[in-house]
Structures are given as C-alpha cells and as structure tokens.
Design a protein around this motif. Sequence first.
Motif, PDB file in Angstrom:
ATOM      1  N   PRO A 377     -11.749 103.736 -36.812  1.00 49.30           N
ATOM      2  CA  PRO A 377     -13.030 103.162 -37.240  1.00 49.30           C
ATOM      3  C   PRO A 377     -13.796 104.097 -38.158  1.00 49.30           C
ATOM      4  O   PRO A 377     -13.759 105.319 -38.019  1.00 49.30           O
ATOM      5  CB  PRO A 377     -13.770 102.942 -35.912  1.00 49.30           C
ATOM      6  N   ALA A 378     -14.507 103.494 -39.094  1.00 48.98           N
ATOM      7  CA  ALA A 378     -15.318 104.280 -40.032  1.00 48.98           C
ATOM      8  C   ALA A 378     -16.504 104.933 -39.349  1.00 48.98           C
ATOM      9  O   ALA A 378     -17.093 105.891 -39.888  1.00 48.98           O
ATOM     10  CB  ALA A 378     -15.785 103.392 -41.185  1.00 48.98           C
ATOM     11  N   ASP A 379     -16.876 104.458 -38.159  1.00 46.98           N
ATOM     12  CA  ASP A 379     -18.009 105.042 -37.440  1.00 46.98           C
ATOM     13  C   ASP A 379     -17.754 106.479 -37.004  1.00 46.98           C
ATOM     14  O   ASP A 379     -18.695 107.167 -36.577  1.00 46.98           O
ATOM     15  CB  ASP A 379     -18.332 104.189 -36.208  1.00 46.98           C
ATOM     16  N   ILE A 380     -16.535 106.933 -37.090  1.00 47.16           N
ATOM     17  CA  ILE A 380     -16.231 108.328 -36.737  1.00 47.16           C
ATOM     18  C   ILE A 380     -17.012 109.285 -37.637  1.00 47.16           C
ATOM     19  O   ILE A 380     -17.466 110.347 -37.193  1.00 47.16           O
ATOM     20  CB  ILE A 380     -14.713 108.589 -36.826  1.00 47.16           C
ATOM     21  N   GLU A 381     -17.199 108.899 -38.895  1.00 45.51           N
ATOM     22  CA  GLU A 381     -17.897 109.778 -39.826  1.00 45.51           C
ATOM     23  C   GLU A 381     -19.375 109.913 -39.504  1.00 45.51           C
ATOM     24  O   GLU A 381     -20.043 110.824 -40.003  1.00 45.51           O
ATOM     25  CB  GLU A 381     -17.714 109.256 -41.253  1.00 45.51           C
ATOM     26  N   THR A 445       0.286  99.079 -35.179  1.00 38.66           N
ATOM     27  CA  THR A 445      -0.130  97.678 -35.267  1.00 38.66           C
ATOM     28  C   THR A 445      -1.202  97.341 -34.229  1.00 38.66           C
ATOM     29  O   THR A 445      -2.285  96.888 -34.575  1.00 38.66           O
ATOM     30  CB  THR A 445       1.092  96.765 -35.075  1.00 38.66           C
ATOM     31  N   TRP A 446      -0.928  97.583 -32.952  1.00 40.08           N
ATOM     32  CA  TRP A 446      -1.846  97.192 -31.884  1.00 40.08           C
ATOM     33  C   TRP A 446      -2.553  98.378 -31.236  1.00 40.08           C
ATOM     34  O   TRP A 446      -3.434  98.184 -30.409  1.00 40.08           O
ATOM     35  CB  TRP A 446      -1.097  96.412 -30.806  1.00 40.08           C
ATOM     36  N   GLY A 447      -2.156  99.605 -31.544  1.00 40.42           N
ATOM     37  CA  GLY A 447      -2.818 100.782 -30.991  1.00 40.42           C
ATOM     38  C   GLY A 447      -2.425 101.138 -29.576  1.00 40.42           C
ATOM     39  O   GLY A 447      -3.132 101.898 -28.911  1.00 40.42           O
ATOM     40  N   ILE A 448      -1.279 100.632 -29.062  1.00 36.01           N
ATOM     41  CA  ILE A 448      -0.845 100.915 -27.689  1.00 36.01           C
ATOM     42  C   ILE A 448       0.617 101.349 -27.709  1.00 36.01           C
ATOM     43  O   ILE A 448       1.283 101.312 -28.750  1.00 36.01           O
ATOM     44  CB  ILE A 448      -1.028  99.693 -26.773  1.00 36.01           C
ATOM     45  N   ASN A 665      -8.715  91.101 -37.534  1.00 37.66           N
ATOM     46  CA  ASN A 665      -7.955  91.866 -36.555  1.00 37.66           C
ATOM     47  C   ASN A 665      -8.128  91.234 -35.174  1.00 37.66           C
ATOM     48  O   ASN A 665      -9.063  90.488 -34.917  1.00 37.66           O
ATOM     49  CB  ASN A 665      -8.429  93.319 -36.533  1.00 37.66           C
ATOM     50  N   HIS A 666      -7.243  91.582 -34.274  1.00 41.07           N
ATOM     51  CA  HIS A 666      -7.291  90.970 -32.951  1.00 41.07           C
ATOM     52  C   HIS A 666      -8.525  91.465 -32.211  1.00 41.07           C
ATOM     53  O   HIS A 666      -8.819  92.669 -32.178  1.00 41.07           O
ATOM     54  CB  HIS A 666      -6.024  91.313 -32.171  1.00 41.07           C
ATOM     55  N   PRO A 667      -9.283  90.568 -31.569  1.00 40.97           N
ATOM     56  CA  PRO A 667     -10.530  90.992 -30.899  1.00 40.97           C
ATOM     57  C   PRO A 667     -10.299  91.977 -29.760  1.00 40.97           C
ATOM     58  O   PRO A 667     -11.151  92.832 -29.505  1.00 40.97           O
ATOM     59  CB  PRO A 667     -11.124  89.672 -30.393  1.00 40.97           C
ATOM     60  N   LEU A 668      -9.180  91.878 -29.060  1.00 37.18           N
ATOM     61  CA  LEU A 668      -8.917  92.827 -27.974  1.00 37.18           C
ATOM     62  C   LEU A 668      -8.754  94.248 -28.500  1.00 37.18           C
ATOM     63  O   LEU A 668      -9.210  95.214 -27.870  1.00 37.18           O
ATOM     64  CB  LEU A 668      -7.672  92.394 -27.201  1.00 37.18           C
ATOM     65  N   VAL A 669      -8.090  94.389 -29.665  1.00 39.90           N
ATOM     66  CA  VAL A 669      -7.929  95.713 -30.261  1.00 39.90           C
ATOM     67  C   VAL A 669      -9.280  96.259 -30.689  1.00 39.90           C
ATOM     68  O   VAL A 669      -9.588  97.452 -30.508  1.00 39.90           O
ATOM     69  CB  VAL A 669      -6.949  95.646 -31.452  1.00 39.90           C
ATOM     70  N   THR A 670     -10.132  95.407 -31.246  1.00 41.34           N
ATOM     71  CA  THR A 670     -11.470  95.839 -31.656  1.00 41.34           C
ATOM     72  C   THR A 670     -12.288  96.291 -30.457  1.00 41.34           C
ATOM     73  O   THR A 670     -12.975  97.321 -30.502  1.00 41.34           O
ATOM     74  CB  THR A 670     -12.182  94.696 -32.385  1.00 41.34           C
ATOM     75  N   GLN A 671     -12.223  95.566 -29.354  1.00 42.32           N
ATOM     76  CA  GLN A 671     -12.946  95.962 -28.144  1.00 42.32           C
ATOM     77  C   GLN A 671     -12.429  97.290 -27.603  1.00 42.32           C
ATOM     78  O   GLN A 671     -13.216  98.136 -27.152  1.00 42.32           O
ATOM     79  CB  GLN A 671     -12.806  94.878 -27.076  1.00 42.32           C
ATOM     80  N   MET A 672     -11.119  97.475 -27.612  1.00 39.94           N
ATOM     81  CA  MET A 672     -10.544  98.716 -27.108  1.00 39.94           C
ATOM     82  C   MET A 672     -11.014  99.909 -27.935  1.00 39.94           C
ATOM     83  O   MET A 672     -11.383 100.966 -27.382  1.00 39.94           O
ATOM     84  CB  MET A 672      -9.014  98.627 -27.129  1.00 39.94           C
ATOM     85  N   VAL A 673     -11.031  99.776 -29.254  1.00 40.52           N
ATOM     86  CA  VAL A 673     -11.458 100.877 -30.119  1.00 40.52           C
ATOM     87  C   VAL A 673     -12.941 101.167 -29.922  1.00 40.52           C
ATOM     88  O   VAL A 673     -13.365 102.338 -29.887  1.00 40.52           O
ATOM     89  CB  VAL A 673     -11.138 100.535 -31.588  1.00 40.52           C
ATOM     90  N   GLU A 674     -13.759 100.137 -29.783  1.00 42.90           N
ATOM     91  CA  GLU A 674     -15.194 100.343 -29.604  1.00 42.90           C
ATOM     92  C   GLU A 674     -15.491 101.042 -28.278  1.00 42.90           C
ATOM     93  O   GLU A 674     -16.346 101.940 -28.212  1.00 42.90           O
ATOM     94  CB  GLU A 674     -15.919  98.993 -29.659  1.00 42.90           C
TER      95      GLU A 674
END
Length: 701
Positions: A377-381, A445-448, A665-674
Amino acid sequence: MTEHGIKWACEYCTYENWPSAIKCTMCRAQRPSGAIITEEPFNSSAPNVGTIERSGGSPLICPDSSARPRVKTSFSMENSSKWSCHMCTYLNWPRAIRCTQCLSQRRTRSPTESPQSSGSGIRSVPSPVDPCEEYNDRNKLNIKGQLWTCSACTYENGAKAKKCVVCDHPSPNNIDSIELADTDEASSIINEQDRARWRSGCSSGNGQRRSPPMSKRDSEMDFQRIELAGAVGSKDELELDLKKLKQIKNRMRKTDWLFLNACVGVVEGDLSAVEAYKTSGGDIARQLSADEVRLLNRPSAFDVGYTLVHLSIRFQRQDMLAILLTEVSQHAAKCIPAMVCPELTEQIRREIAASMHQRKGDFACYFLTDLVTFTLPADIEDLPPAVQEKLFDEVLDRDVQKELEEESPIINWSLELGTRLDSRLYALWNRTAGDCLLDSVLQATWGIYDKDSVLRKALHDSLHDCSHWFYSRWKEWESWYSQSFGLHFSLREEQWQEDWAFILSLASQPGASLEQTHIFVLAHILRRPIIVYGVKYYKSFRGETLGYTRFQGVYLPLLWEQSFCWKSPIALGYTRGHFSALVAMENDGYDNRGAGANLNTDDDVTVTFLPLVDSERKLLHIHFLSAQELGNEDQQEKLLREWLDCCVTEGGVLVAMQKSSRRRNHPLVTQMVEKWLDGYRQIRPCTALSDGEEDEDDEDE
C-alpha cells in the motif's frame, strides 16, 4: 623334559602362568616369591595341533593366541568355592586377593563366621558358568593409569607397548602427559579378544571381510547408510586397509558424521539429514576430504573437494539448495499480512479453492477465474521513517533484495524505472519449506502462502490430465536447449518418459523442488505471464561458479488462446534455489508518465513497468517455445508484444505493464492489508510523542 602342569597364580590378575615364567603372561607383573602353585596334570605326549587329552577323557582346545589363557572344562570345584565381594557382591575366583569388579581387598573370614556368611564362604551355583568368564574378569583389571592412548587412533595400549597394537603408531616419550580420550567422543576400545576375532575374520577362508566393532556413539546416531570401503588384494593388504579405515573412523567426531550423513542425504534425497547438519552449526562450505570419500565408498557420487552445494547441483536437489544457500535475515521477526490476519487468510484460501476450475475439452487444464495482483500500500510512505524501516525489515527479505540488486544487477537496475516511473520491486519474505515457488506465486497474487497445497494439487492434476500437451512442449524445448548449448545428445523415448515421470512425481510431493516446467504450467493456471528475475549461475560462498540456473526468463501460457488470458504479468525472484515474490508499491496512478504509450487507465490503477531485458539490454529468454515460434530476437519481441502489454520507455527500455486496481482487487486481500498496516499505524503516536518529548527537553536545555 616337559613340565608337569605346575603353575603359579599372579597375585594381581590371578592368571595361571607356567612354572618357567618369570613374569605374568597377562599383566607382566613380577612373579612373587610365595606364589600360589596349582597343579594340572596333562598328557605330555599330546600332539601340537591344539587338542590335549585330559585325565577326565574330555579334550581341551588350545587357543590360537598366546594371550588367551587355557581354561579348564571341569570347574565345578573352583566355581563352588568362589568368594563374594563385601562391597559389590561380585563372585570372585578363590585365588583372587582383590575383587575383579571393584578392586576391593578380600576380607579374611573370622573364626566364628560361618562359611555361608563369610566373604569367602561357599556358595553353590546351580548352573555352570561360561569358561571364558575367567578371562573376561581378568581383562577388566586394566587400570587406566597404566595405559597410554594412541594419538592417531585413540586405542588404549599397555604401558610397556612401544607401538600402538592397532595402527603401529609409536608411543610418546612422556606417557604421563598423554590425556585419556573422552568416553563420549572416543571410539570403542578394541580388546585383544576382539582383535583376534577381527583378524581371524580377515584371514578366514571365505574371503569375507568383517568390519571392526562400531562404537555405541555411531549406532546411536544411526549412520547406517555410510558403509566402509571395500578392499581387494592379499591378506596383508586387507589388514592394512582395515587399519587405515579404522583410524579414519576413530578420528571422526559427531559433526563429521553429521556432515557425511548430510552428503548421503543429498544423494538419496533425505532432506532431514541436510537440515540436521545445518541446524547443528555445520559449515556449509566444508569440502569432502580424500579420507571421507574413501569412507563413503561411492566414487560415482562423491569426489574430493565437493561440498553439499556441489552435490545438490549434481543431483538436482533444488529444495536442499534453498536450505543450504538461502540465509534469511534474523535481525527482525518476520511479520507479513498473512500472519497478522489468520481469519482473513483462511477465507482467502477458501476463495482461491472456489475460483479454481478445470477447462473442458482436450486441454483439461485447471485455471483461476479471478485476476488479483498484490501490491504494497502507498500508505506506507505516510508512516514515520523509523516505522517504515521496521515494516520493511519485517515484510521484506533483505538478503534476497541485496543479492538481486547489489551483488548482480537483476532488478531495479534502471534509475528511470525505479525512480521516475515508481516501478521499484520489493522481495517479500518467503518461508523455506520446499514450496517456495508455489508460495511466491500466491504471494504475488493474493498475498498468502499455499499452506493447504491448493495450488500444488492444481499443478499436479493439470500436468497429469494434460500430460500429452505439456510433454510435447517440454521435450521439444529440452532438445533445442541441448543443441543450442552444444551438448548434442539424443535420448531414447524410454529415457524421455522416465524424465517426464520424475517431473510429474515432483509436482505431487509437498516440499519437493520444482523446475522450469512447473513454472510453465503455473502460467497456464494463472492465465497470465510469469517473469522470473533470477541469478544466472549457482555460486558457492567463495564466489565460485558451479553451474547454470536456467530459471530467468518469461513464461507464457502458450497453450491457451490469447483471448482467454490476461496480459498483466507477475514477477518472481530466484536466488540460489529459492523463489521470492517481487511486488511493487501503489503509486496512486501516475498517469503513465514517460512510458511513451497511452495506457487508458484511471487514477485508481497502479501501473508497474517490468523490464523485459536484462541490465545489458539483452532480451529475456522465452521458455518452452516450439520450433515454429523460435526465431531471432525480433520474432521473440513480437511474440512478447502479443502476449503482454508492452511499451518502450524514453530511455529505450522494453517493458511489460503490470496493472492493478484497488477497486478491482479482491476485497478480502484489501481488508487483510489494511489490518496489517493498522498495526504499524498504532506505533506512530508513540513515536511522535517520544519525538515531542525530546524536542521539549531540547528547549528546556
């Protein structure tokens, strides 16, 4: 004149010596003036072949070795008059003045003491005792203060021995300065009886060689696969060879056995043996010596100077290379999004399994229905620099990043791509459990991870159900590859089938190393290209080139129709037997600056430019092309433009565009990253508060 069997008993070891002996044959003690004399009649005219007729009529067999005493077969009288030690209750022979077991002084019986209760009382023994027991009892009287340990083979020799009786190594001048070997580390001591049996086995008529007794330490560590080398020659050569091998074994320590066991494990595919050696702190760069190669006795597998890395490459053990050569940074505990959110991770795994389908028709390959691309995520910066550093330490593999960037310019070598186009690639940390390829594909792809082996099962089933299609491509590609590198070999169809069966078996074994063919199949399962940025050569820790890796390049889903596939690729990194996912960071839609092409994207789409050339501006290889698709570099570039969204930057670099959208992007992946990022956002107030307090302190000062 022959002697009439009158012997004298040694007061130290109770050995019965002939009357003419001035010293004890067993312990070399001086004959006492008042020695106990025993009489044993025998036939003076007995032949010298070893059989002596006794008065009782039973023959007595003379031993071949003079070190072994002559034992009576009729011993009921002496056996019935043994005396029991008052300290350890050991039954000693009547002529022994000290206990054979604990060396305690024999007690004299008081006049009022009954024979049954005295220390030398008569104690009946219902069952006869082994005649060899007397010899074994006497053999225990070796006192360590009277022995010296051979520095070559650690055998304990008698005090008066000038040479080691096993290896003929000369004794030291100062015997008192010799330290006795540690019982936990030294090999088992071979007594005279074992040596006699060993040598008799070497000189037996059947010609079979018997190995010396193994130590208890060796048997406990279960080194059953390491066999002694054989020898061919005369009796003297066999005995000399056995002595040499015995010396080698006796010098071995626990770490040496672990190393040899790991070498055998590489050849036989035993991953646990390699892990055991590495976890024990063994040196990965250790080389096989001539003695160790001789001990292993497999010239076709082991050579002098070989390391575990050499053996892994020789026998194509990619999973073992990953364990041996990948050093993961342990400065910070790893924390990736999949670890922080186990509930969401399980939901994502179920989502992947539900989106896996099999194509109907002749080419019944499995495929995923969703297009998902993982990005940081760009929020890291927006996080403070100290928190950013902590985040990158926990989510990235610093060693892989350094090797791909600094040691050899494989990724991020273009300032234009990394700085101006915000297409810097980051190597995510990945476990080294043998499934690093499958894990890195799902991470990109999915981060897992592929913890439930969903992707591995799809890989195996696709290879099995579409074996004819993939086999034809693989065979044609391998034939062309061998010819292009000047190998000029041709295999029979049976040999091709055997190699293909091995590739199929690797796909079905969790933890087994995978090859280029499996990456080609994974590109079809994802329905998108896979670009591998990897080292070109296997290298040792000293920087020596050991061989080609052959992984770097582009893998296209050539067996699908182009309309059925996506043109957005994923990127993987390969470093010495280990795969890592290479991902970019969201750039909030920089409107394709400097790419020289109209991308037709909105502000929510992140575009990452992946180079299709190396740092020397040479086009990356395209794997598994057919004879019709093979051609010059222009034809291969045309093929890349058909399967990927390509463009040329202002600096003249041919790149492929990887597109990802937060909304798509898949909403589950977005929730996991957040949720993962929230853990670092909570660190920010504490950091800011501490910084504010420091500023106040500075103002007070």
